[in-house]
Write an enzyme that holds these catalytic residues in place. Structure first.
Site, short mmCIF file in Angstrom:
data_model
loop_
_atom_site.label_atom_id
_atom_site.label_comp_id
_atom_site.label_asym_id
_atom_site.label_seq_id
_atom_site.Cartn_x
_atom_site.Cartn_y
_atom_site.Cartn_z
N ARG A 36 -9.48 -4.80 -8.21
CA ARG A 36 -10.00 -5.24 -6.91
C ARG A 36 -11.50 -5.50 -6.97
O ARG A 36 -12.00 -6.38 -6.26
CB ARG A 36 -9.66 -4.20 -5.84
CG ARG A 36 -8.20 -4.25 -5.42
CD ARG A 36 -7.87 -3.31 -4.29
NE ARG A 36 -6.58 -3.65 -3.69
CZ ARG A 36 -5.99 -2.95 -2.75
NH1 ARG A 36 -6.57 -1.85 -2.27
NH2 ARG A 36 -4.82 -3.32 -2.26
N LYS A 197 14.94 -1.34 0.99
CA LYS A 197 15.52 -1.28 2.34
C LYS A 197 15.40 -2.58 3.12
O LYS A 197 14.33 -3.19 3.17
CB LYS A 197 14.84 -0.15 3.13
CG LYS A 197 15.10 1.24 2.56
CD LYS A 197 14.45 2.30 3.43
CE LYS A 197 14.78 3.71 2.94
NZ LYS A 197 14.20 4.74 3.81
N GLY A 354 3.03 -4.46 -4.14
CA GLY A 354 2.82 -3.56 -5.26
C GLY A 354 3.87 -3.62 -6.34
O GLY A 354 3.57 -3.81 -7.53
N GLY A 377 0.21 -4.81 2.61
CA GLY A 377 0.65 -4.95 3.99
C GLY A 377 0.29 -6.29 4.60
O GLY A 377 1.07 -6.89 5.34
#
Length: 396
Positions: A36, A197, A354, A377
């Protein structure tokens, strides 16, 4: 797009408040992965080259408004200084006297890092007074933290309303890549969505079926879709309570002309372990005492064909348990084709998340996508079709 870039701003002699994401992994007080940091270097170096003074705003961990010593950005400063090759000064607060004095003392060719914005409870609340205190430190606001753009915080959204604002190089690259992938993409468009999920990616699936030509579903999510259609998935990870939702998504896709690609054959094992005894069976022939850990050869071949015919691909999630041999076979075989098509100039490929980035790096294709997002996110919410506050504020 309506947002400005650094090229639109006169930076000479200006203090440029630059929101970055340097929330990097640390062990024993040392940065263990500076990815990053590397991604923000072009923005910082450009500001310096143009005669500007970069003042970096960032968060680190979740201190929840408390001064937690192990979440001080001073820990990141040595790695930042080493990567930049420039002096990086540090202020013990991001607002108030310590910040003001540090900004006033900043000389040309130097960079200033302010302390963790989340030491202040007002930051996540997007408190107007806090945002004003940040804005008072500089002349221009530059947001280079797409990964934090889904949060309406003081340093990502509030401050952008108070100063001339622009996107940094990393933010610019992220937004341009995402616009190419789903904004005005070249068709056919393929989306690959995996993960454990369905429930965590409902908004994502609902948005994608109306925007893409093919939706490849892998991982535990695929098991849920198979089970919803009355197929026995044995002991596989699946959300049986989501059957109704899965059927609704299938119907919505059918109405939208989107083909959902589910496993035609599966690799099953009785043990969740690397190199466990395994076999390949038809998707509707999973033994009751086994679990699905990867897509089978027939499924992989079809996915490869879909990818070869596509012009745009966006990926968020693997096809199987890529962390364990030999159950990475499906994911890696798909990635091989994505990489080859991208290299041949036949495919625009964008990936994020990720697990996705981990799988791509494990497969050796870290440099072979058109763009790999550093965001988690924010990338997911963008794929879901949601407005990202940090981006919307730049469009002002």
């Amino acid at each position: 797009m309506a947002w400005k870039t650094l090229d639109d701003m006169d930076l000479n002699g200006k203090v440029v408040l630059t929101r970055v994401d340097i929330n990097v992994p640390v062990e024993d007080g040392r940065v263990t992965d500076d990815t990053r940091i590397q991604r923000i270097l072009p923005t910082i170096k450009y500001i310096v080259a143009q005669g500007g003074k970069p003042v970096l705003l960032a968060h680190f961990g979740r201190p929840k408004g408390e001064r937690v010593p192990e979440m001080s950005l001073s820990i990141v400063r040595p790695a930042l200084e080493a990567a930049l090759g420039l002096p990086v000064l540090f202020a013990e607060d991001c607002i108030g006297a310590p910040a003001k004095h540090a900004v006033a003392a900043l000389e040309d060719g130097q960079v200033l890092l302010l302390e963790n914005t989340r030491y202040h409870a007002e930051e996540p609340k997007n408190d107007p007074m806090f945002a004003a205190s940040l804005a008072a430190l500089g002349d221009i606001y530059c947001n280079d933290a797409f990964s934090a753009a889904h949060r309406a915080h003081g340093s990502t959204e509030g401050i952008a309303r108070l100063l001339p604002a622009c996107a940094g190089r990393l933010m610019q690259a992220e937004l341009s890549a995402l616009e190419a992938a789903l904004g005005q993409p070249e068709r056919p468009v393929v989306a690959v969505v995996g993960g454990a999920k369905v429930s965590t990616k409902l908004d994502l699936l609902g948005n994608l079926v109306s925007k893409v030509n093919y939706l490849v579903i892998g991982g535990g999510m695929a098991n849920t879709f198979l089970a919803a259609q009355g197929i026995d998935v044995g002991k596989s990870l699946a959300e049986h309570e989501m059957a109704g939702t899965a059927l609704e998504i299938l119907e919505k896709a059918k109405d939208a002309g989107c083909e959902i690609v589910l496993p035609r054959d599966i690799v099953v094992a009785r043990e969740f372990a690397a190199n466990a005894a395994h076999e390949t069976v038809a998707a509707d022939a999973c033994p009751s005492d086994a679990m699905i850990l990867d897509a089978g050869a027939e499924t992989i071949a079809y996915i490869q064909t879909v990818v070869k015919n596509a012009r745009t691909l966006i990926m968020n999630g693997p096809l199987g348990v890529f962390e364990m041999a030999p159950f990475q076979t499906g994911t890696f075989a798909m990635l091989d084709v994505i990489a080859a098509q991208t290299a041949a100039g036949m495919l625009t490929s964008v990936a994020g998340g990720g697990d996705t980035v981990a799988a791509i790096n494990m497969s050796g294709h870290g440099d072979d996508f058109t763009y790999i997002s550093t965001a988690g996110g924010a990338f997911l919410e963008w794929m879901e079709g949601k407005t990202l506050p940090g981006v919307a504020a730049l469009e002002g």
